[in-house]
Write a protein that holds these residues in place. Structure first.
Motif, PDB file in Angstrom:
ATOM      1  N   ALA A   5      37.339 103.299  15.990  1.00  0.00           N
ATOM      2  CA  ALA A   5      36.812 102.291  15.071  1.00  0.00           C
ATOM      3  C   ALA A   5      36.751 100.921  15.744  1.00  0.00           C
ATOM      4  O   ALA A   5      35.802 100.154  15.534  1.00  0.00           O
ATOM      5  CB  ALA A   5      37.681 102.219  13.819  1.00  0.00           C
ATOM      6  N   LEU A   6      37.764 100.618  16.574  1.00  0.00           N
ATOM      7  CA  LEU A   6      37.756  99.347  17.289  1.00  0.00           C
ATOM      8  C   LEU A   6      36.602  99.298  18.276  1.00  0.00           C
ATOM      9  O   LEU A   6      35.947  98.261  18.434  1.00  0.00           O
ATOM     10  CB  LEU A   6      39.086  99.147  18.024  1.00  0.00           C
ATOM     11  N   TRP A   7      36.325 100.409  18.938  1.00  0.00           N
ATOM     12  CA  TRP A   7      35.165 100.502  19.842  1.00  0.00           C
ATOM     13  C   TRP A   7      33.896 100.121  19.087  1.00  0.00           C
ATOM     14  O   TRP A   7      33.089  99.310  19.553  1.00  0.00           O
ATOM     15  CB  TRP A   7      35.080 101.924  20.383  1.00  0.00           C
ATOM     16  N   ALA A   8      33.719 100.726  17.911  1.00  0.00           N
ATOM     17  CA  ALA A   8      32.517 100.467  17.111  1.00  0.00           C
ATOM     18  C   ALA A   8      32.445  99.004  16.668  1.00  0.00           C
ATOM     19  O   ALA A   8      31.372  98.383  16.680  1.00  0.00           O
ATOM     20  CB  ALA A   8      32.486 101.391  15.898  1.00  0.00           C
ATOM     21  N   ARG A   9      33.592  98.441  16.279  1.00  0.00           N
ATOM     22  CA  ARG A   9      33.581  97.056  15.835  1.00  0.00           C
ATOM     23  C   ARG A   9      33.242  96.106  16.964  1.00  0.00           C
ATOM     24  O   ARG A   9      32.487  95.142  16.796  1.00  0.00           O
ATOM     25  CB  ARG A   9      34.947  96.667  15.239  1.00  0.00           C
ATOM     26  N   ARG A  10      33.788  96.383  18.138  1.00  0.00           N
ATOM     27  CA  ARG A  10      33.499  95.528  19.287  1.00  0.00           C
ATOM     28  C   ARG A  10      32.027  95.607  19.683  1.00  0.00           C
ATOM     29  O   ARG A  10      31.443  94.610  20.111  1.00  0.00           O
ATOM     30  CB  ARG A  10      34.397  95.926  20.461  1.00  0.00           C
ATOM     31  N   GLN A  11      31.438  96.789  19.530  1.00  0.00           N
ATOM     32  CA  GLN A  11      30.009  96.896  19.784  1.00  0.00           C
ATOM     33  C   GLN A  11      29.219  96.024  18.815  1.00  0.00           C
ATOM     34  O   GLN A  11      28.274  95.332  19.201  1.00  0.00           O
ATOM     35  CB  GLN A  11      29.544  98.350  19.663  1.00  0.00           C
ATOM     36  N   ALA A  12      29.609  96.079  17.555  1.00  0.00           N
ATOM     37  CA  ALA A  12      28.891  95.311  16.540  1.00  0.00           C
ATOM     38  C   ALA A  12      29.034  93.812  16.760  1.00  0.00           C
ATOM     39  O   ALA A  12      28.131  93.033  16.425  1.00  0.00           O
ATOM     40  CB  ALA A  12      29.393  95.685  15.147  1.00  0.00           C
ATOM     41  N   GLU A  13      30.173  93.400  17.324  1.00  0.00           N
ATOM     42  CA  GLU A  13      30.456  91.972  17.504  1.00  0.00           C
ATOM     43  C   GLU A  13      30.071  91.471  18.900  1.00  0.00           C
ATOM     44  O   GLU A  13      30.185  90.278  19.179  1.00  0.00           O
ATOM     45  CB  GLU A  13      31.951  91.713  17.281  1.00  0.00           C
ATOM     46  N   ALA A  14      29.612  92.364  19.760  1.00  0.00           N
ATOM     47  CA  ALA A  14      29.353  91.996  21.153  1.00  0.00           C
ATOM     48  C   ALA A  14      28.194  91.015  21.266  1.00  0.00           C
ATOM     49  O   ALA A  14      27.248  91.038  20.478  1.00  0.00           O
ATOM     50  CB  ALA A  14      29.059  93.238  21.974  1.00  0.00           C
ATOM     51  N   GLU A  15      28.292  90.163  22.286  1.00  0.00           N
ATOM     52  CA  GLU A  15      27.202  89.251  22.584  1.00  0.00           C
ATOM     53  C   GLU A  15      25.999  90.049  23.093  1.00  0.00           C
ATOM     54  O   GLU A  15      26.161  91.132  23.653  1.00  0.00           O
ATOM     55  CB  GLU A  15      27.637  88.251  23.667  1.00  0.00           C
ATOM     56  N   PRO A  16      24.799  89.533  22.928  1.00  0.00           N
ATOM     57  CA  PRO A  16      23.620  90.226  23.466  1.00  0.00           C
ATOM     58  C   PRO A  16      23.741  90.408  24.981  1.00  0.00           C
ATOM     59  O   PRO A  16      24.416  89.631  25.668  1.00  0.00           O
ATOM     60  CB  PRO A  16      22.465  89.279  23.117  1.00  0.00           C
ATOM     61  N   VAL A  17      23.113  91.442  25.479  1.00  0.00           N
ATOM     62  CA  VAL A  17      23.146  91.719  26.911  1.00  0.00           C
ATOM     63  C   VAL A  17      22.525  90.562  27.681  1.00  0.00           C
ATOM     64  O   VAL A  17      21.468  90.041  27.306  1.00  0.00           O
ATOM     65  CB  VAL A  17      22.378  93.020  27.216  1.00  0.00           C
ATOM     66  N   ASP A  18      23.218  90.139  28.744  1.00  0.00           N
ATOM     67  CA  ASP A  18      22.683  89.068  29.574  1.00  0.00           C
ATOM     68  C   ASP A  18      21.396  89.553  30.247  1.00  0.00           C
ATOM     69  O   ASP A  18      21.378  90.632  30.862  1.00  0.00           O
ATOM     70  CB  ASP A  18      23.709  88.682  30.645  1.00  0.00           C
ATOM     71  N   PRO A  19      20.306  88.793  30.149  1.00  0.00           N
ATOM     72  CA  PRO A  19      19.017  89.237  30.699  1.00  0.00           C
ATOM     73  C   PRO A  19      19.081  89.559  32.196  1.00  0.00           C
ATOM     74  O   PRO A  19      18.449  90.522  32.653  1.00  0.00           O
ATOM     75  CB  PRO A  19      18.086  88.055  30.417  1.00  0.00           C
TER      76      PRO A  19
END
Length: 311
Positions: free
Chosen positions: A71-85
C-alpha cells in the motif's frame, strides 16, 4: 542529444533490478515455512534461484506487513513528482538502443574504443588500482554504522572475492563483451518497458515480475564473465545456530567466485512463519515514518499466506 553510453546500460538495468526488488541487506533471509527458520531461508534462496521475485516478495514479510508495504508503494507512486524530462529522454534513448534490431552490433561498435582505452590504462596499474579499491571499500564497510560486526565481516569477504575475480583481461575480452551485450539486449526487449513513465507506474507485484526478468538477464551477463550467481545459490547451505522461543539464529554459507563466504541472520517467528527480524524492523520503521497507509485505501488486498514449500 546526449550520446548513449553502452557501459551505462548494465548499470541502469542493475539499478532497475535493485529498485524493483527493494531487497533487504541479506540476499536469502526470509520465508514463510511454518515452524522452521532453516526452511524459511532455503525457500528464499530457491526463489532467488528461480528468478521469482513475486514469490521472493511474498516470502519476505508477514502477510499483513507485506500488504501495508504494498500500500505504501502505491501511495508513493500516487504522490511522486512527474518524471524529469531529461531522465525520461535518457532512459528512452537507452532502451531504444538496447532493443534496436542491430543493437548488439551497434553497442559493440561504441564499446570497442572504451575497451581499448581501459586496456591501455589498466596495463601495469591494476595491482595498485586493486589495492586502492580494497582500502576504500574496506573503510566504507567499517564506517557504515548501520552494519553489525557480522555484516561487516560478510561484506569484507564479498569485497575480497570480487577484487580477486576482477582482472583487466576478463573485462577487455571482446567475446565476453559480445555475450554480455547480447544478454543486455535480450533482457531489455523482454522487459517491454520502453519509457521511464511505464517503469515507474508499475504496481508492486508487476514490478517484481519485471524485476525477475531483469535479474535473469543480469545473471546471464555475469556468466559471460565467469561469475555464476546461480551456482552460488545452488551450493548455499543453511544451518541453525541457536533457537529460543520466537527467535532463531541461522547461518548461511555459500561459495562466491571460488571463495567460501558466510553470514548469519536473526529470524523471528510471526504467526506460522519465520522472517528476518531485521527486515521486519526496517519495514515497520519505514511505515511508521511514512504515516498511516491502510491497505484498503490503496486497493491492496492482503496476500494469502505462503504454502510451506522450501524448495
Amino acid at each position: 542529444m546526449t550520446r548513449f553510453r553502452p557501459a551505462r546500460a548494465l548499470a541502469a538495468l542493475l539499478l532497475l533490478v535493485l529498485a524493483l526488488v527493494a531487497c533487504r541487506r541479506e540476499p536469502a533471509d526470509l520465508a514463510a515455512v511454518p515452524g522452521d527458520p532453516v526452511g524459511a531461508v532455503q525457500a528464499q534462496v530457491k526463489a532467488l534461484r528461480d528468478n521469482d521475485l513475486v514469490r521472493y516478495s511474498r516470502l519476505s514479510l508477514p502477510p499483513e506487513l507485506h500488504a501495508r508495504s504494498e500500500a505504501l508503494w502505491a501511495r508513493r507512486q500516487a504522490e511522486a513528482e512527474p518524471v524529469d524530462p531529461e531522465d525520461a529522454r535518457e532512459y528512452a534513448d537507452m532502451m531504444a538502443r538496447l532493443t534496436a534490431p542491430d543493437a548488439e552490433k551497434a553497442l559493440m561498435r561504441d564499446l570497442e574504443p572504451k575497451l581499448a582505452k581501459f586496456q591501455a590504462e589498466a596495463a601495469g596499474q591494476w595491482p595498485l588500482m586493486q589495492a586502492t579499491a580494497s582500502i576504500f571499500l574496506g573503510a566504507a564497510i567499517q564506517a557504515n554504522t548501520e552494519l553489525s560486526a557480522a555484516e561487516k565481516e560478510h561484506g569484507a569477504a564479498v569485497v575480497e572475492a570480487l577484487l580477486a575475480w576482477a582482472q583487466p583481461e576478463l573485462f577487455t575480452d571482446r567475446e565476453r563483451a559480445r555475450r554480455a551485450v547480447a544478454a543486455l539486449s535480450r533482457t531489455a526487449r523482454e522487459l517491454e518497458l520502453p519509457t521511464l513513465e511505464q517503469a515507474r507506474a508499475l504496481p508492486m507485484m508487476p514490478a517484481m515480475e519485471k524485476g525477475g526478468v531483469a535479474l535473469a538477464g543480469l545473471k546471464e551477463v555475469a556468466r559471460a564473465y565467469d561469475f555464476d550467481l546461480d551456482q552460488s545459490l545452488d551450493q548455499a547451505t543453511v544451518e541453525l545456530v541457536s533457537s529460543e522461543g520466537d527467535r532463531a539464529q541461522v547461518k548461511v554459507s555459500y561459495p562466491l567466485l571460488g571463495k567460501p563466504v558466510a553470514f548469519e541472520i536473526e529470524m523471528q517467528r510471526v504467526g506460522d512463519g519465520w522472517y528476518s527480524a531485521d527486515a521486519i524492523e526496517q519495514t515497520e520503521t519505514e511505515l511508521a515514518e511514512a504515516g498511516p497507509v491502510p491497505a484498503e485505501a490503496a486497493g491492496v488486498a492482503a496476500p494469502a499466506p505462503e504454502a510451506g514449500n522450501a524448495g
